[in-house]
Design an enzyme around this catalytic site. Structure first.
Site, PDB file in Angstrom:
ATOM      1  N   CYS A   1      14.991   8.632  56.691  1.00 33.30           N
ATOM      2  CA  CYS A   1      14.882   8.132  58.066  1.00 33.30           C
ATOM      3  C   CYS A   1      15.063   9.247  59.080  1.00 33.30           C
ATOM      4  O   CYS A   1      15.074   8.992  60.281  1.00 33.30           O
ATOM      5  CB  CYS A   1      15.860   6.993  58.317  1.00 33.30           C
ATOM      6  SG  CYS A   1      17.572   7.481  58.118  1.00 33.30           S
TER       7      CYS A   1
ATOM      8  N   ASN B   1      17.836  14.841  59.539  1.00 30.33           N
ATOM      9  CA  ASN B   1      18.197  15.586  60.759  1.00 30.33           C
ATOM     10  C   ASN B   1      19.563  16.242  60.583  1.00 30.33           C
ATOM     11  O   ASN B   1      19.758  17.417  60.881  1.00 30.33           O
ATOM     12  CB  ASN B   1      18.277  14.654  61.977  1.00 30.33           C
ATOM     13  CG  ASN B   1      16.997  13.893  62.188  1.00 30.33           C
ATOM     14  OD1 ASN B   1      15.954  14.324  61.736  1.00 30.33           O
ATOM     15  ND2 ASN B   1      17.076  12.756  62.848  1.00 30.33           N
ATOM     16  N   ASP B   2      20.503  15.450  60.103  1.00 32.38           N
ATOM     17  CA  ASP B   2      21.833  16.010  59.887  1.00 32.38           C
ATOM     18  C   ASP B   2      21.911  16.780  58.575  1.00 32.38           C
ATOM     19  O   ASP B   2      22.582  17.803  58.499  1.00 32.38           O
ATOM     20  CB  ASP B   2      22.884  14.890  59.917  1.00 32.38           C
ATOM     21  CG  ASP B   2      23.219  14.505  61.342  1.00 32.38           C
ATOM     22  OD1 ASP B   2      23.462  15.418  62.156  1.00 32.38           O
ATOM     23  OD2 ASP B   2      23.199  13.308  61.659  1.00 32.38           O
TER      24      ASP B   2
ATOM     25  N   GLU C   1      23.355  12.335  54.443  1.00 34.13           N
ATOM     26  CA  GLU C   1      23.067  13.308  55.502  1.00 34.13           C
ATOM     27  C   GLU C   1      24.110  14.424  55.561  1.00 34.13           C
ATOM     28  O   GLU C   1      24.054  15.287  56.419  1.00 34.13           O
ATOM     29  CB  GLU C   1      22.919  12.612  56.852  1.00 34.13           C
ATOM     30  CG  GLU C   1      24.032  11.654  57.227  1.00 34.13           C
ATOM     31  CD  GLU C   1      23.776  10.948  58.568  1.00 34.13           C
ATOM     32  OE1 GLU C   1      22.868  11.331  59.307  1.00 34.13           O
ATOM     33  OE2 GLU C   1      24.526  10.004  58.858  1.00 34.13           O
TER      34      GLU C   1
ATOM     35  N   ARG D   1      21.628  21.211  65.203  1.00 33.21           N
ATOM     36  CA  ARG D   1      20.297  20.651  65.447  1.00 33.21           C
ATOM     37  C   ARG D   1      19.893  20.633  66.919  1.00 33.21           C
ATOM     38  O   ARG D   1      18.734  20.433  67.242  1.00 33.21           O
ATOM     39  CB  ARG D   1      20.209  19.230  64.865  1.00 33.21           C
ATOM     40  CG  ARG D   1      21.105  18.215  65.523  1.00 33.21           C
ATOM     41  CD  ARG D   1      21.202  16.952  64.684  1.00 33.21           C
ATOM     42  NE  ARG D   1      20.388  15.868  65.203  1.00 33.21           N
ATOM     43  CZ  ARG D   1      20.465  14.606  64.768  1.00 33.21           C
ATOM     44  NH1 ARG D   1      21.298  14.286  63.796  1.00 33.21           N
ATOM     45  NH2 ARG D   1      19.712  13.687  65.277  1.00 33.21           N
TER      46      ARG D   1
ATOM     47  N   ARG E   1      19.585   2.399  65.223  1.00 34.46           N
ATOM     48  CA  ARG E   1      20.721   3.229  65.674  1.00 34.46           C
ATOM     49  C   ARG E   1      21.574   2.422  66.662  1.00 34.46           C
ATOM     50  O   ARG E   1      21.367   2.483  67.871  1.00 34.46           O
ATOM     51  CB  ARG E   1      20.207   4.488  66.381  1.00 34.46           C
ATOM     52  CG  ARG E   1      19.532   5.500  65.477  1.00 34.46           C
ATOM     53  CD  ARG E   1      19.168   6.751  66.271  1.00 34.46           C
ATOM     54  NE  ARG E   1      18.869   7.883  65.431  1.00 34.46           N
ATOM     55  CZ  ARG E   1      17.631   8.284  65.126  1.00 34.46           C
ATOM     56  NH1 ARG E   1      16.584   7.650  65.581  1.00 34.46           N
ATOM     57  NH2 ARG E   1      17.455   9.339  64.350  1.00 34.46           N
TER      58      ARG E   1
ATOM     59  N   ARG F   1      22.190   0.270  60.995  1.00 35.63           N
ATOM     60  CA  ARG F   1      23.175   1.311  60.693  1.00 35.63           C
ATOM     61  C   ARG F   1      24.405   1.064  61.551  1.00 35.63           C
ATOM     62  O   ARG F   1      24.280   0.829  62.759  1.00 35.63           O
ATOM     63  CB  ARG F   1      22.600   2.691  61.014  1.00 35.63           C
ATOM     64  CG  ARG F   1      23.655   3.776  60.848  1.00 35.63           C
ATOM     65  CD  ARG F   1      23.092   5.142  61.000  1.00 35.63           C
ATOM     66  NE  ARG F   1      22.871   5.491  62.396  1.00 35.63           N
ATOM     67  CZ  ARG F   1      22.372   6.650  62.774  1.00 35.63           C
ATOM     68  NH1 ARG F   1      22.015   7.545  61.870  1.00 35.63           N
ATOM     69  NH2 ARG F   1      22.206   6.917  64.044  1.00 35.63           N
TER      70      ARG F   1
ATOM     71  N   HIS G   1      18.734  13.967  69.974  1.00 35.92           N
ATOM     72  CA  HIS G   1      18.420  12.559  70.205  1.00 35.92           C
ATOM     73  C   HIS G   1      17.564  12.370  71.444  1.00 35.92           C
ATOM     74  O   HIS G   1      16.833  11.401  71.557  1.00 35.92           O
ATOM     75  CB  HIS G   1      19.700  11.726  70.231  1.00 35.92           C
ATOM     76  CG  HIS G   1      20.250  11.582  68.852  1.00 35.92           C
ATOM     77  ND1 HIS G   1      21.198  12.432  68.349  1.00 35.92           N
ATOM     78  CD2 HIS G   1      19.890  10.749  67.849  1.00 35.92           C
ATOM     79  CE1 HIS G   1      21.419  12.117  67.082  1.00 35.92           C
ATOM     80  NE2 HIS G   1      20.646  11.100  66.754  1.00 35.92           N
TER      81      HIS G   1
END
Ligand code: PEP
Ligand code: MG
Length: 588
Positions: free
Chosen positions: A512, A464-465, A441, A475, A306, A342, A199
């Site tokens: 996303c 990403n996940d 994810e 990650r 987020r 989200r 992040h």
């Protein structure tokens, strides 16, 4: 550690994490505790600095001796020994000489010279295999911080401090460090640790500042204030750049600026392929103050807000009214476009929603995302009510992170239904048709997408996940960064499977994760059939232009071939070949 100023050009390689170029002196923050101010001193000020150092040592010693005797009174001799060790550190000749040498050779203020030497020493200690000795680093950190606090700051004139433009070089940065960075003065950053999908890196891209992670250098070896170039495209930190290198980077900056302004000119154009397939390009945001950048980018909505970043401002989630205010601002600001909020995704490498009594052994496999929300229904309810209230002011959707199966979707939807009933009774306006989506994810969710699709209004794939959980590669762990492959056959099969399940049930699928903003992969994602790409605000114009340059039919044929291909590299090459063919000028 070099004790003299190294004037020759030195290049450290790292992993490019956020594109861009910065030219400025470096500021160094090692691990353990924060760095003091650093500034240059004149030859004539060396004696004064040496004196300040001596004074800080004396004061510290006096404090420690006093502490020691107080402890002796309280507990007898056993415990007071620890301060003896502290005092011994302050009397270590070799260490003190190094500091004095650093002051006179580097011509930097005493506290920074002391900090640099101590960090170097601590780093060596941290690598000692003997656990007992390794634990002593805590004592050394403690005494070092005490000395730093005992430096007087009177009369300092700082020609270059952290308020001046600089490149931050740090051992590591958390997402909150990144969010708290002083914009305008931090022109870019490089870290020893870190990875592209953390992040921290995502935030750097959102703020549009260049970043390099996984630097192949120990940051404590880098001398603060050294003139530098940070190349966020190639992943390089160049210290003491030669005039020719500077010239090269200055013209590169100009060329990039030109591409950027020509892209800006296209921001209002429709994001449709040459053969007429329309895609939505929306933006990911973390903070309200990103809105102006998002609007300037031409994004047609927010594909991922987020909300866990609300936790950065205080210890806990703001209450319903405060959240409703923030969400309403975003929804109003983006109207007439859709904003997908989200729900809280705390945990993993992000802030926990509440302090955990025991640290989790595997935070990414632990108490994260929807699991936290379902376990804290009062908090979940407040967030959903706040989003519903905002939905009265513009197109809004909700989505849930870390869904791993049907029951989580059902429980979450049930909470939405209850909140709607409550608001209805209270006479509060909201969108009765508010779309509700699931993030895909977790591999389990992708594999069961056919079960989830009838229960939601859209899917948003969090690559990403999804990648980290599919190939079992953390990650944020630089040691396995090479294995984190967005085009791994398993990943693209899961994406395809998700899209097929969505199509069979008449709902749309977006992406996303960071993969959505990687224009090398736009042909592949388009070919697999996604309908929305939600990307960092800085990537929006580029992704839009890439879409306009491509043909959907050609991308679909390539994606079919990619799905049959056995290797990540081959799949990447297939996508790249179309990217190179249609928009070579956009590729970095
Ligand atoms: C993802 O996992 O791809 C995603 C978009 O969510 P985050 O990066 O916030 O975990
Ligand atoms: Mg995620």
């Amino acid at each position: 550690m070099p004790e003299t100023r190294v004037e020759q050009e030195t290049i450290y390689e790292g992993i490019p994490a956020s594109p861009g170029i910065a030219i400025a002196p470096v500021h160094v923050v090692a691990r353990g505790f924060s760095a003091p101010e650093v500034y240059e001193i004149k030859e004539s000020e060396v004696d004064r600095e040496q004196q300040r150092f001596t004074q800080a040592l004396e004061v510290t010693k006096r404090q420690l001796i006093e502490l020691q005797s107080r402890l002796l009174d309280l507990s007898g001799d056993g415990e007071s020994g620890i301060f003896e060790a502290h005092v011994m550190i302050l009397e270590d000749r070799a260490l003190l000489d190094k500091v004095r040498l650093a002051i006179s050779r580097r011509l930097q203020n005493a506290e920074f010279a002391f900090y640099a030497v101590m960090q170097n020493f601590l780093e060596a200690m941290r690598r000692i295999p003997d656990a007992y000795l390794r634990e002593r680093t805590v004592d050394i950190e403690d005494v070092a911080q005490r000395v730093l606090r005992n430096f007087g700051v009177e009369g300092d004139t700082r020609p270059s401090g952290p308020d001046d433009p600089h490149i931050l070089v740090a051992f590591d940065m958390t997402p909150s460090d990144t969010a708290a960075m002083k914009h305008g003065s931090v022109l870019g950053f490089a870290t020893e640790q870190g990875s592209v999908n953390s992040h921290t890196a995502i935030l750097a891209r959102a703020f549009g500042i260049p970043a390099v992670v996984g630097l192949e250098a120990s940051v404590i070896d880098i001398i603060a204030l050294t003139p530098s170039i940070l190349d966020g495209y190639a992943g390089k930190l160049i210290l003491n750049p030669l005039p020719a290198t500077l010239e090269h980077y200055r013209s590169l900056m100009l060329a990039k600026e030109k591409v950027r302004s020509s892209l800006d000119a296209t921001r209002d154009a429709a994001t449709e392929t040459r053969d007429g397939r329309a895609l939505t390009v929306s933006a990911n945001i973390e903070f309200l103050d990103e809105l102006p950048v998002v609007k300037r980018s031409g994004a047609k909505g927010i594909g991922l807000y987020r909300t866990e970043f609300l936790l950065l401002n205080g210890e806990e989630m703001p209450d319903e009214n405060r959240q409703a205010e923030v969400y309403t601002k975003v929804v109003r600001g983006m109207a007439p476009h859709l904003v997908i909020v989200r729900t809280l995704d705390s945990g993993g490498d992000k802030l926990p929603v509440e302090p955990l009594t025991d640290p989790e052994p595997n935070p990414f496999l632990g108490w994260r995302g929807i699991r936290v929300s379902l376990a804290r229904p009062a908090m979940f309810r407040e967030q959903i009510r706040a989003v519903l209230r905002a939905s009265a002011f513009g197109k809004t959707a909700l989505m849930f992170p870390m869904i791993s199966g049907l029951s989580e979707v059902r429980q979450s939807r049930e909470m939405v239904r209850r909140c709607m009933d409550e608001l209805e009774k209270e006479g509060v306006a909201f969108d009765h048709e508010l779309p509700v989506g699931a993030m895909i994810e977790v591999p389990a969710a992708a594999l069961c997408a056919d079960l989830l699709a009838p229960e939601v209004d859209f899917f948003s794939i969090g690559t990403n996940d999804l990648i980290q959980y599919t190939v079992a590669v953390d990650r944020v762990n630089p040691h396995v960064a090479d294995l984190y492959r967005p085009t791994h056959p398993a990943v693209i099969r899961l994406i395809k499977r998700t899209i097929d399940a969505a199509n069979d049930n008449g709902i749309w699928t977006g992406i996303c994760g960071e993969m959505a903003g990687d224009i090398r992969l736009t042909p592949l994602l388009l070919g697999l059939g996604v309908e929305e790409l939600s990307v960092g605000p800085q990537q929006v114009p580029r992704v839009g232009q890439a879409i306009r340059s491509l043909s959907h039919a050609e991308c679909s044929a390539m994606a079919d071939e990619a799905l049959r291909h056995p290797r990540s590299k081959g799949i990447l090459d297939l996508s790249m070949s179309l990217a190179r063919k249609h928009y070579p000028e956009l590729l970095d």
